[in-house]
Each structure stands twice: as C-alpha cells, then as structure tokens.
Motif scaffolding. Sequence first.
Motif, PDB file in Angstrom:
ATOM      1  N   ALA A 105     -52.844  27.460 -19.059  1.00  0.00           N
ATOM      2  CA  ALA A 105     -52.499  26.090 -19.453  1.00  0.00           C
ATOM      3  C   ALA A 105     -51.812  25.327 -18.317  1.00  0.00           C
ATOM      4  O   ALA A 105     -52.064  24.130 -18.109  1.00  0.00           O
ATOM      5  CB  ALA A 105     -51.611  26.110 -20.687  1.00  0.00           C
ATOM      6  N   GLY A 106     -50.963  26.017 -17.553  1.00  0.00           N
ATOM      7  CA  GLY A 106     -50.252  25.343 -16.478  1.00  0.00           C
ATOM      8  C   GLY A 106     -51.134  24.926 -15.324  1.00  0.00           C
ATOM      9  O   GLY A 106     -50.794  24.003 -14.573  1.00  0.00           O
ATOM     10  N   VAL A 107     -52.290  25.579 -15.180  1.00  0.00           N
ATOM     11  CA  VAL A 107     -53.188  25.273 -14.067  1.00  0.00           C
ATOM     12  C   VAL A 107     -53.715  23.850 -14.169  1.00  0.00           C
ATOM     13  O   VAL A 107     -53.916  23.165 -13.155  1.00  0.00           O
ATOM     14  CB  VAL A 107     -54.355  26.279 -14.033  1.00  0.00           C
ATOM     15  CG1 VAL A 107     -55.359  25.925 -12.946  1.00  0.00           C
ATOM     16  CG2 VAL A 107     -53.827  27.696 -13.829  1.00  0.00           C
ATOM     17  N   ALA A 108     -53.932  23.377 -15.404  1.00  0.00           N
ATOM     18  CA  ALA A 108     -54.497  22.035 -15.604  1.00  0.00           C
ATOM     19  C   ALA A 108     -53.619  20.956 -14.967  1.00  0.00           C
ATOM     20  O   ALA A 108     -54.129  19.930 -14.506  1.00  0.00           O
ATOM     21  CB  ALA A 108     -54.673  21.766 -17.091  1.00  0.00           C
ATOM     22  N   SER A 109     -52.320  21.193 -14.929  1.00  0.00           N
ATOM     23  CA  SER A 109     -51.420  20.191 -14.364  1.00  0.00           C
ATOM     24  C   SER A 109     -51.562  20.051 -12.858  1.00  0.00           C
ATOM     25  O   SER A 109     -51.125  19.062 -12.285  1.00  0.00           O
ATOM     26  CB  SER A 109     -49.965  20.558 -14.692  1.00  0.00           C
ATOM     27  OG  SER A 109     -49.783  20.661 -16.085  1.00  0.00           O
ATOM     28  N   TYR A 110     -52.164  21.056 -12.223  1.00  0.00           N
ATOM     29  CA  TYR A 110     -52.334  21.009 -10.768  1.00  0.00           C
ATOM     30  C   TYR A 110     -53.679  20.425 -10.349  1.00  0.00           C
ATOM     31  O   TYR A 110     -53.935  20.260  -9.158  1.00  0.00           O
ATOM     32  CB  TYR A 110     -52.172  22.418 -10.176  1.00  0.00           C
ATOM     33  CG  TYR A 110     -50.746  22.919 -10.259  1.00  0.00           C
ATOM     34  CD1 TYR A 110     -49.839  22.669  -9.240  1.00  0.00           C
ATOM     35  CD2 TYR A 110     -50.302  23.611 -11.387  1.00  0.00           C
ATOM     36  CE1 TYR A 110     -48.529  23.111  -9.324  1.00  0.00           C
ATOM     37  CE2 TYR A 110     -48.985  24.049 -11.482  1.00  0.00           C
ATOM     38  CZ  TYR A 110     -48.108  23.802 -10.446  1.00  0.00           C
ATOM     39  OH  TYR A 110     -46.804  24.227 -10.529  1.00  0.00           O
ATOM     40  N   LEU A 111     -54.543  20.139 -11.328  1.00  0.00           N
ATOM     41  CA  LEU A 111     -55.771  19.422 -11.003  1.00  0.00           C
ATOM     42  C   LEU A 111     -55.391  17.991 -10.617  1.00  0.00           C
ATOM     43  O   LEU A 111     -54.337  17.482 -11.024  1.00  0.00           O
ATOM     44  CB  LEU A 111     -56.716  19.426 -12.205  1.00  0.00           C
ATOM     45  CG  LEU A 111     -57.258  20.803 -12.607  1.00  0.00           C
ATOM     46  CD1 LEU A 111     -58.066  20.697 -13.898  1.00  0.00           C
ATOM     47  CD2 LEU A 111     -58.112  21.387 -11.493  1.00  0.00           C
ATOM     48  N   PRO A 112     -56.211  17.302  -9.841  1.00  0.00           N
ATOM     49  CA  PRO A 112     -55.801  15.974  -9.347  1.00  0.00           C
ATOM     50  C   PRO A 112     -55.401  15.002 -10.455  1.00  0.00           C
ATOM     51  O   PRO A 112     -54.363  14.341 -10.368  1.00  0.00           O
ATOM     52  CB  PRO A 112     -57.052  15.495  -8.602  1.00  0.00           C
ATOM     53  CG  PRO A 112     -57.754  16.745  -8.187  1.00  0.00           C
ATOM     54  CD  PRO A 112     -57.500  17.739  -9.274  1.00  0.00           C
ATOM     55  N   GLY A 113     -56.213  14.904 -11.503  1.00  0.00           N
ATOM     56  CA  GLY A 113     -55.885  13.985 -12.589  1.00  0.00           C
ATOM     57  C   GLY A 113     -54.637  14.407 -13.341  1.00  0.00           C
ATOM     58  O   GLY A 113     -53.834  13.561 -13.761  1.00  0.00           O
ATOM     59  N   GLY A 114     -54.441  15.711 -13.498  1.00  0.00           N
ATOM     60  CA  GLY A 114     -53.250  16.200 -14.165  1.00  0.00           C
ATOM     61  C   GLY A 114     -52.000  15.893 -13.368  1.00  0.00           C
ATOM     62  O   GLY A 114     -50.962  15.505 -13.931  1.00  0.00           O
ATOM     63  N   ALA A 115     -52.078  16.057 -12.054  1.00  0.00           N
ATOM     64  CA  ALA A 115     -50.930  15.743 -11.204  1.00  0.00           C
ATOM     65  C   ALA A 115     -50.622  14.244 -11.231  1.00  0.00           C
ATOM     66  O   ALA A 115     -49.452  13.836 -11.259  1.00  0.00           O
ATOM     67  CB  ALA A 115     -51.206  16.199  -9.771  1.00  0.00           C
TER      68      ALA A 115
ATOM     69  N   PRO B 167     -43.082  18.114 -13.138  1.00  0.00           N
ATOM     70  CA  PRO B 167     -42.043  17.165 -12.731  1.00  0.00           C
ATOM     71  C   PRO B 167     -42.631  16.172 -11.719  1.00  0.00           C
ATOM     72  O   PRO B 167     -43.562  16.506 -10.980  1.00  0.00           O
ATOM     73  CB  PRO B 167     -40.988  18.066 -12.074  1.00  0.00           C
ATOM     74  CG  PRO B 167     -41.266  19.433 -12.586  1.00  0.00           C
ATOM     75  CD  PRO B 167     -42.736  19.505 -12.837  1.00  0.00           C
ATOM     76  N   ARG B 168     -42.061  14.987 -11.657  1.00  0.00           N
ATOM     77  CA  ARG B 168     -42.641  13.958 -10.780  1.00  0.00           C
ATOM     78  C   ARG B 168     -42.623  14.370  -9.311  1.00  0.00           C
ATOM     79  O   ARG B 168     -43.556  14.093  -8.571  1.00  0.00           O
ATOM     80  CB  ARG B 168     -41.912  12.636 -10.985  1.00  0.00           C
ATOM     81  CG  ARG B 168     -42.433  11.882 -12.202  1.00  0.00           C
ATOM     82  CD  ARG B 168     -41.686  10.615 -12.482  1.00  0.00           C
ATOM     83  NE  ARG B 168     -42.371   9.839 -13.507  1.00  0.00           N
ATOM     84  CZ  ARG B 168     -41.754   9.004 -14.350  1.00  0.00           C
ATOM     85  NH1 ARG B 168     -40.450   8.844 -14.263  1.00  0.00           N
ATOM     86  NH2 ARG B 168     -42.445   8.342 -15.255  1.00  0.00           N
ATOM     87  N   TRP B 169     -41.555  15.029  -8.871  1.00  0.00           N
ATOM     88  CA  TRP B 169     -41.501  15.435  -7.464  1.00  0.00           C
ATOM     89  C   TRP B 169     -42.630  16.423  -7.148  1.00  0.00           C
ATOM     90  O   TRP B 169     -43.232  16.382  -6.065  1.00  0.00           O
ATOM     91  CB  TRP B 169     -40.137  16.042  -7.137  1.00  0.00           C
ATOM     92  CG  TRP B 169     -39.815  17.309  -7.878  1.00  0.00           C
ATOM     93  CD1 TRP B 169     -39.133  17.421  -9.050  1.00  0.00           C
ATOM     94  CD2 TRP B 169     -40.198  18.638  -7.500  1.00  0.00           C
ATOM     95  NE1 TRP B 169     -39.058  18.738  -9.429  1.00  0.00           N
ATOM     96  CE2 TRP B 169     -39.692  19.517  -8.497  1.00  0.00           C
ATOM     97  CE3 TRP B 169     -40.894  19.175  -6.419  1.00  0.00           C
ATOM     98  CZ2 TRP B 169     -39.887  20.897  -8.447  1.00  0.00           C
ATOM     99  CZ3 TRP B 169     -41.084  20.556  -6.360  1.00  0.00           C
ATOM    100  CH2 TRP B 169     -40.580  21.403  -7.363  1.00  0.00           C
ATOM    101  N   ALA B 170     -42.906  17.302  -8.103  1.00  0.00           N
ATOM    102  CA  ALA B 170     -43.981  18.274  -7.882  1.00  0.00           C
ATOM    103  C   ALA B 170     -45.344  17.575  -7.890  1.00  0.00           C
ATOM    104  O   ALA B 170     -46.243  17.937  -7.116  1.00  0.00           O
ATOM    105  CB  ALA B 170     -43.938  19.354  -8.955  1.00  0.00           C
ATOM    106  N   ALA B 171     -45.487  16.567  -8.749  1.00  0.00           N
ATOM    107  CA  ALA B 171     -46.754  15.827  -8.802  1.00  0.00           C
ATOM    108  C   ALA B 171     -47.030  15.129  -7.479  1.00  0.00           C
ATOM    109  O   ALA B 171     -48.168  15.108  -6.994  1.00  0.00           O
ATOM    110  CB  ALA B 171     -46.695  14.812  -9.938  1.00  0.00           C
ATOM    111  N   VAL B 172     -45.974  14.555  -6.874  1.00  0.00           N
ATOM    112  CA  VAL B 172     -46.146  13.900  -5.569  1.00  0.00           C
ATOM    113  C   VAL B 172     -46.623  14.908  -4.524  1.00  0.00           C
ATOM    114  O   VAL B 172     -47.549  14.646  -3.752  1.00  0.00           O
ATOM    115  CB  VAL B 172     -44.828  13.239  -5.120  1.00  0.00           C
ATOM    116  CG1 VAL B 172     -44.948  12.747  -3.686  1.00  0.00           C
ATOM    117  CG2 VAL B 172     -44.465  12.087  -6.040  1.00  0.00           C
ATOM    118  N   LEU B 173     -45.984  16.078  -4.517  1.00  0.00           N
ATOM    119  CA  LEU B 173     -46.368  17.098  -3.540  1.00  0.00           C
ATOM    120  C   LEU B 173     -47.812  17.541  -3.739  1.00  0.00           C
ATOM    121  O   LEU B 173     -48.550  17.749  -2.764  1.00  0.00           O
ATOM    122  CB  LEU B 173     -45.426  18.306  -3.656  1.00  0.00           C
ATOM    123  CG  LEU B 173     -43.974  18.087  -3.220  1.00  0.00           C
ATOM    124  CD1 LEU B 173     -43.157  19.361  -3.419  1.00  0.00           C
ATOM    125  CD2 LEU B 173     -43.914  17.644  -1.760  1.00  0.00           C
TER     126      LEU B 173
END
Length: 263
Positions: free
Chosen positions: A204-214, A234-240
């Motif tokens: 489930a957590g992998v989906a957040s690292y896809l471009p649209g999820g981030a 978290p927003r900082w992680a999404a930016v990275l």
Amino acid sequence: MRAALLAEYRKLVSTRMWWLLLLVMVAYLGFVSAAVSATFVFVPEGSEAPLVGEDAARATYSLVNGVGYVFPLVIGSLAMTTEFRHKTITQSLLVEPDRTRFLLAKLLSVVPIGLVAGAVGVAATVAGGAPLLAIRGDGAYLGDGDVLAGLALGVVVVALWAVIGVAFGSILSNQVAAIVVILAFTQFVEPIARVVLSQVDALAGVASYLPGGAADSLIGASFLGSAGTVDLLPRWAAVLVLVGYVAVFAVIGRLTTLRRDVG
C-alpha cells in the motif's frame, strides 16, 4: 546560462501549442470538477455522500493534479521532443554546445509556463467545483487555510509536472511515442496501479511513491486518497520524490539521448 535560459523560454512561448493545451486543460478541469462536486452534493435520498464538508472540497480541488497533470507533462515533453521532431536540435546545440547547460536551460525554461498552467488549472477547478459545493453542499471552504495551502501547492505541482515532462522528453525524444506513453501512464497505468497497490497491505505504501501519488501528497489531498484508498506522504518527502524523478530522468536523458551524435 542566462542566455541559454532566455533562448529556450522564447522557443517555448513562440509556439501556439502550449496555450492551446492550456485552453483544453481549463475546459476539461472545469467540467470534471463540476461533475465530481455534483457527485458529492446530489445524492439519492437515503444515501450518504461519498465525501462531505472540507474533505469534499479538498478532493474536488485536488483534481488539478488527479486528472490535470497530463497537460503540463505534455507541454514539458513537447519542449524537448519538438527539437528532434523538427530537427532543430542541431542548431540548438551549435548555439549552446554544452549539452548539460542546454538540458538545464530546457528544464528551467518551462517553470514560468508551468506556474501559469497551475494558476489557470487551479482557477478552473475552483470555478467548476466551488459553486455546487457552496450552494448545495457543505461549503466551498475557500477561506480555510489548509484548503488555500492545497490550492497554492497545486500551482507548484503543475509546474513540477512540466519540468518532469521535459526530463522525460530528454529520454524518449520521439514526440509521438512520448505523448502516447504519457497518456497511457497518466490515464490508465498509474491510476490502476495506485488502486491495486492500495488493496495489498504490504504494497500500500508503494503507491504514494508513484509520481501522481507523490504529487497528491504535496497538495495534501487526493480524490483517491480522500476516498480512503491511498496513503499520502509527508509534504517534505513528496517534494524529494518529485525532484528525484526530475533528477533521474534528466541524468538518463543526458547520458543517452544527449550523448549521441545529432544531425
């Protein structure tokens, strides 16, 4: 660097394609946001709305990324692939023989257009969704700080998509192939992958690292995420993560497409 950046920016704004895509983007986002907000406020008697209140507003406004990110991606990819389609890459590299500087100028030159696209995209989403949310729903929440922050970050996200598009175009320089891949990925592959991955606890957590999820994570809301099917970073992680996609694509493009002889 300044001369290269100005040259690339002028190339981009001297064509009609970018603002034609923006017009389509505005119409599309306005229609979709109105349709989605309608599903939140017009529910059969005795049924519960899928989302209500601030969650409904944030999910509606997040559509600027959820369904609109294909447009800045295409604009960005066109900035690079047009050079190869119309065979102007030779002249461009004769003027700027430093290929790393050329690529950096390409990446940065789309930022202003990306910000404009983000602003009009967010405006179209609000224009399409806010009236129904305010009149028939629980409110448009346009005075809420979290909602306003999400709208502002939506502009930033769209600009980042345009930069990612340039980086992707540096890898896949065939214009038709690049657009087909972008459409397939944004309209089918990633949405399905995010839903499928979210159904498996271990993945489930992998989906957040896809471009649209981030990108949804950076905005802080998602139509899929608000529906409880996708976790957000978290927003900082999404930016990275998003900057990481730009960096990886750009490095691959520099070491492959821009390393070859052109002519």
